[in-house]
Design a protein around this motif. Structure first.
Motif, mmCIF file in Angstrom:
data_model
loop_
_atom_site.group_PDB
_atom_site.id
_atom_site.type_symbol
_atom_site.label_atom_id
_atom_site.label_comp_id
_atom_site.label_asym_id
_atom_site.label_seq_id
_atom_site.Cartn_x
_atom_site.Cartn_y
_atom_site.Cartn_z
ATOM 1 N N GLU A 1 -8.901 6.089 -2.186
ATOM 2 C CA GLU A 1 -8.002 7.010 -1.468
ATOM 3 C C GLU A 1 -6.954 7.579 -2.428
ATOM 4 O O GLU A 1 -6.723 8.786 -2.456
ATOM 5 C CB GLU A 1 -7.317 6.242 -0.334
ATOM 6 C CG GLU A 1 -6.333 7.084 0.466
ATOM 7 C CD GLU A 1 -5.148 6.270 0.970
ATOM 8 O OE1 GLU A 1 -5.351 5.314 1.719
ATOM 9 O OE2 GLU A 1 -4.006 6.606 0.587
ATOM 10 N N VAL A 2 -6.361 6.708 -3.218
ATOM 11 C CA VAL A 2 -5.287 7.142 -4.129
ATOM 12 C C VAL A 2 -5.846 8.070 -5.207
ATOM 13 O O VAL A 2 -5.246 9.095 -5.542
ATOM 14 C CB VAL A 2 -4.606 5.897 -4.750
ATOM 15 C CG1 VAL A 2 -3.756 6.278 -5.945
ATOM 16 C CG2 VAL A 2 -3.755 5.199 -3.697
ATOM 17 N N HIS B 1 -4.636 12.036 -5.405
ATOM 18 C CA HIS B 1 -3.683 12.385 -6.472
ATOM 19 C C HIS B 1 -4.304 12.373 -7.868
ATOM 20 O O HIS B 1 -3.620 12.640 -8.851
ATOM 21 C CB HIS B 1 -2.492 11.408 -6.441
ATOM 22 C CG HIS B 1 -1.907 11.248 -5.088
ATOM 23 N ND1 HIS B 1 -1.169 12.240 -4.482
ATOM 24 C CD2 HIS B 1 -1.980 10.228 -4.186
ATOM 25 C CE1 HIS B 1 -0.801 11.827 -3.264
ATOM 26 N NE2 HIS B 1 -1.285 10.613 -3.071
ATOM 27 N N VAL C 1 -8.456 1.541 -0.916
ATOM 28 C CA VAL C 1 -7.144 2.075 -1.327
ATOM 29 C C VAL C 1 -7.275 2.772 -2.692
ATOM 30 O O VAL C 1 -6.730 3.863 -2.896
ATOM 31 C CB VAL C 1 -6.075 0.964 -1.381
ATOM 32 C CG1 VAL C 1 -4.754 1.501 -1.904
ATOM 33 C CG2 VAL C 1 -5.867 0.367 -0.008
ATOM 34 N N ALA D 1 1.658 6.842 -6.792
ATOM 35 C CA ALA D 1 0.630 7.838 -7.137
ATOM 36 C C ALA D 1 1.183 9.250 -6.989
ATOM 37 O O ALA D 1 0.921 10.126 -7.822
ATOM 38 C CB ALA D 1 -0.595 7.642 -6.255
ATOM 39 N N ALA E 1 2.198 1.758 -3.441
ATOM 40 C CA ALA E 1 1.150 2.278 -4.331
ATOM 41 C C ALA E 1 0.941 3.778 -4.101
ATOM 42 O O ALA E 1 0.850 4.565 -5.044
ATOM 43 C CB ALA E 1 -0.146 1.507 -4.100
ATOM 44 N N ARG E 2 0.887 4.171 -2.819
ATOM 45 C CA ARG E 2 0.693 5.601 -2.512
ATOM 46 C C ARG E 2 1.819 6.447 -3.097
ATOM 47 O O ARG E 2 1.593 7.519 -3.655
ATOM 48 C CB ARG E 2 0.666 5.803 -0.994
ATOM 49 C CG ARG E 2 -0.633 5.351 -0.357
ATOM 50 C CD ARG E 2 -0.533 5.456 1.147
ATOM 51 N NE ARG E 2 -1.813 5.190 1.784
ATOM 52 C CZ ARG E 2 -1.950 4.824 3.061
ATOM 53 N NH1 ARG E 2 -0.893 4.678 3.827
ATOM 54 N NH2 ARG E 2 -3.142 4.617 3.563
ATOM 55 N N ARG E 3 3.037 5.962 -2.967
ATOM 56 C CA ARG E 3 4.182 6.734 -3.458
ATOM 57 C C ARG E 3 4.236 6.767 -4.986
ATOM 58 O O ARG E 3 4.651 7.760 -5.573
ATOM 59 C CB ARG E 3 5.479 6.178 -2.859
ATOM 60 C CG ARG E 3 5.688 6.673 -1.439
ATOM 61 C CD ARG E 3 6.530 5.748 -0.610
ATOM 62 N NE ARG E 3 6.683 6.282 0.740
ATOM 63 C CZ ARG E 3 5.730 6.224 1.683
ATOM 64 N NH1 ARG E 3 4.568 5.653 1.417
ATOM 65 N NH2 ARG E 3 5.936 6.758 2.887
ATOM 66 N N ARG F 1 0.840 -1.208 0.000
ATOM 67 C CA ARG F 1 0.000 0.000 0.000
ATOM 68 C C ARG F 1 0.870 1.251 0.000
ATOM 69 O O ARG F 1 0.590 2.221 -0.700
ATOM 70 C CB ARG F 1 -0.928 -0.001 1.221
ATOM 71 C CG ARG F 1 -1.856 1.201 1.251
ATOM 72 C CD ARG F 1 -2.868 1.089 2.361
ATOM 73 N NE ARG F 1 -2.225 0.921 3.656
ATOM 74 C CZ ARG F 1 -2.860 0.544 4.756
ATOM 75 N NH1 ARG F 1 -4.143 0.265 4.720
ATOM 76 N NH2 ARG F 1 -2.204 0.416 5.908
ATOM 77 N N GLU F 2 1.959 1.227 0.782
ATOM 78 C CA GLU F 2 2.859 2.392 0.818
ATOM 79 C C GLU F 2 3.541 2.596 -0.541
ATOM 80 O O GLU F 2 3.748 3.733 -0.976
ATOM 81 C CB GLU F 2 3.901 2.227 1.930
ATOM 82 C CG GLU F 2 3.316 2.191 3.327
ATOM 83 C CD GLU F 2 2.476 3.421 3.661
ATOM 84 O OE1 GLU F 2 2.856 4.531 3.271
ATOM 85 O OE2 GLU F 2 1.419 3.252 4.312
ATOM 86 N N VAL G 1 -6.754 4.472 -11.351
ATOM 87 C CA VAL G 1 -6.490 3.199 -10.661
ATOM 88 C C VAL G 1 -7.389 2.111 -11.226
ATOM 89 O O VAL G 1 -8.594 2.288 -11.335
ATOM 90 C CB VAL G 1 -6.748 3.315 -9.137
ATOM 91 C CG1 VAL G 1 -6.367 2.006 -8.443
ATOM 92 C CG2 VAL G 1 -5.974 4.472 -8.528
ATOM 93 N N THR H 1 -4.973 9.884 -9.533
ATOM 94 C CA THR H 1 -4.345 8.795 -10.298
ATOM 95 C C THR H 1 -5.405 7.834 -10.828
ATOM 96 O O THR H 1 -6.327 7.452 -10.098
ATOM 97 C CB THR H 1 -3.386 7.991 -9.381
ATOM 98 O OG1 THR H 1 -2.532 8.914 -8.729
ATOM 99 C CG2 THR H 1 -2.575 6.983 -10.166
#
Ligand code: NAP
Length: 268
Positions: free
Chosen positions: A50-51, A55, A47, A27, A23-25, A20-21, A59, A57
């Motif tokens: 959220e992403v 951002h 997730v 994004a 994926a967040r980065r 998950r971390e 997904v 992004t």
């Protein structure tokens, strides 16, 4: 003129912990659309939302149980149906259990073998073929510092992570002439949901500072992957541990295993 779609980064095990971390980065970087894979639709949707909200992004969430022999083929077909080029493959999904080989639940052991060996290998075969043809791409496989030695009590886990480490190193050599890089991520103990809290005293591990923050692991991993490094062991303590592990005689490891009261002995 129509702009071409962004290439995609595919992350397995993307709805918790290190995945998950990562994926967040990815994004935050904004260079890729995301294909996020998990077997849990609800967590995956959380997730993905959220992403996208944070951002913008694009997904593509894909629900897939990666512990099935056919899952790599199904996932590759699902990605082709989306019409995106996967330029980044992060094969990160994993599981963990303590227990000696003779005590292991065969079904649980089979799940680990599929998840850590069969699926990531076949994902590499399918996606590396595409990357090689396009002459670009990045692959990262999540191994572990347990790949450095033979650890009784986690033979299935350590054995599969050792396989991933050597597989990634060989694949790296095969793909180098085509401009595709392969990175092995080998974290040490990380504060995620990987460990059964009824078996591992997470609070104590945190108090002793043994557990690394998954965000820091993801930062180091992405730095290494995008700079094309062969291997990433996040954290100075873990890098020291990999050196120490090479030097310690196996009989010392065996003795610690037999004498250390904090190591679970017979957990299936
Ligand atoms: N935490 C550590 O101390 C540590 C140390 C070294 C290496 N690692 C490795 O790091 C990787 C990520 O683990 P983590 O620590 O971030 O733990 P985690 O939070 O439990 O993440 C594991 C991920 O794997 C996914 N997964 C498990 N079984 C799956 C299946 N059958 N099909 C699809 N996805 C499945 C889970 O997704 P679902 O939610 O869908 O089940 C979850 O997102 C693993 O490969 C692990 O071995 C972790």
């Amino acid at each position: 003129m129509k702009t071409p779609p962004l290439p995609a980064a595919l992350v397995t095990g993307a709805c918790s912990g290190i995945g998950r971390e990562i994926a967040r980065r990815l994004a935050v970087r904004g260079d890729h659309a995301l294909v996020l894979v998990s077997e849990n639709r609800e967590r995956l949707d959380v997730v993905a939302r959220e992403v996208f909200a944070a951002h913008g992004t694009l997904v593509h969430p894909i629900v897939c149980d990666l512990a099935r022999p056919e899952s790599a083929g199904e996932l590759h077909a699902a990605v082709r149906a989306l019409g995106v080029d996967v330029d980044v493959l992060v094969a990160n999904a994993g599981t963990f259990f303590f227990g000696e080989v003779a005590d292991a639940d065969p079904a649980r052991a089979n799940t680990m073998l599929q998840l850590h060996v069969v699926t990531p290998s076949l994902l590499c075969t399918r996606f590396a073929r595409d990357m090689r043809a396009r002459r670009r791409g990045r692959i990262m496989l999540t191994s572990s510092i347990s790949a450095w030695r033979a650890f009784p009590g986690i033979a299935y886990y350590g054995g599969t992570k050792t396989y991933l480490r050597t597989f990634a190193a060989a694949l790296r050599s095969e793909l180098a002439p085509y401009g595709v890089t392969v990175t092995t991520l080998a974290p040490g103990a990380t504060d995620t949901g990987l460990y059964d809290p009824t078996v591992v005293d997470m609070d104590r591990a945190r108090r002793f500072g043994v557990m690394m923050d998954p965000g820091k692991v993801a930062d180091a991993a992405l730095r290494a992957m995008f700079s094309g490094k062969a291997e990433c062991v996040p954290g100075a303590f873990n890098r020291f541990a990999t050196i120490a592990m090479r030097l310690v005689p196996q009989r010392v490891i065996d003795l610690v295993r037999r004498r250390a009261p904090w190591l679970p002995v017979r957990v299936g």
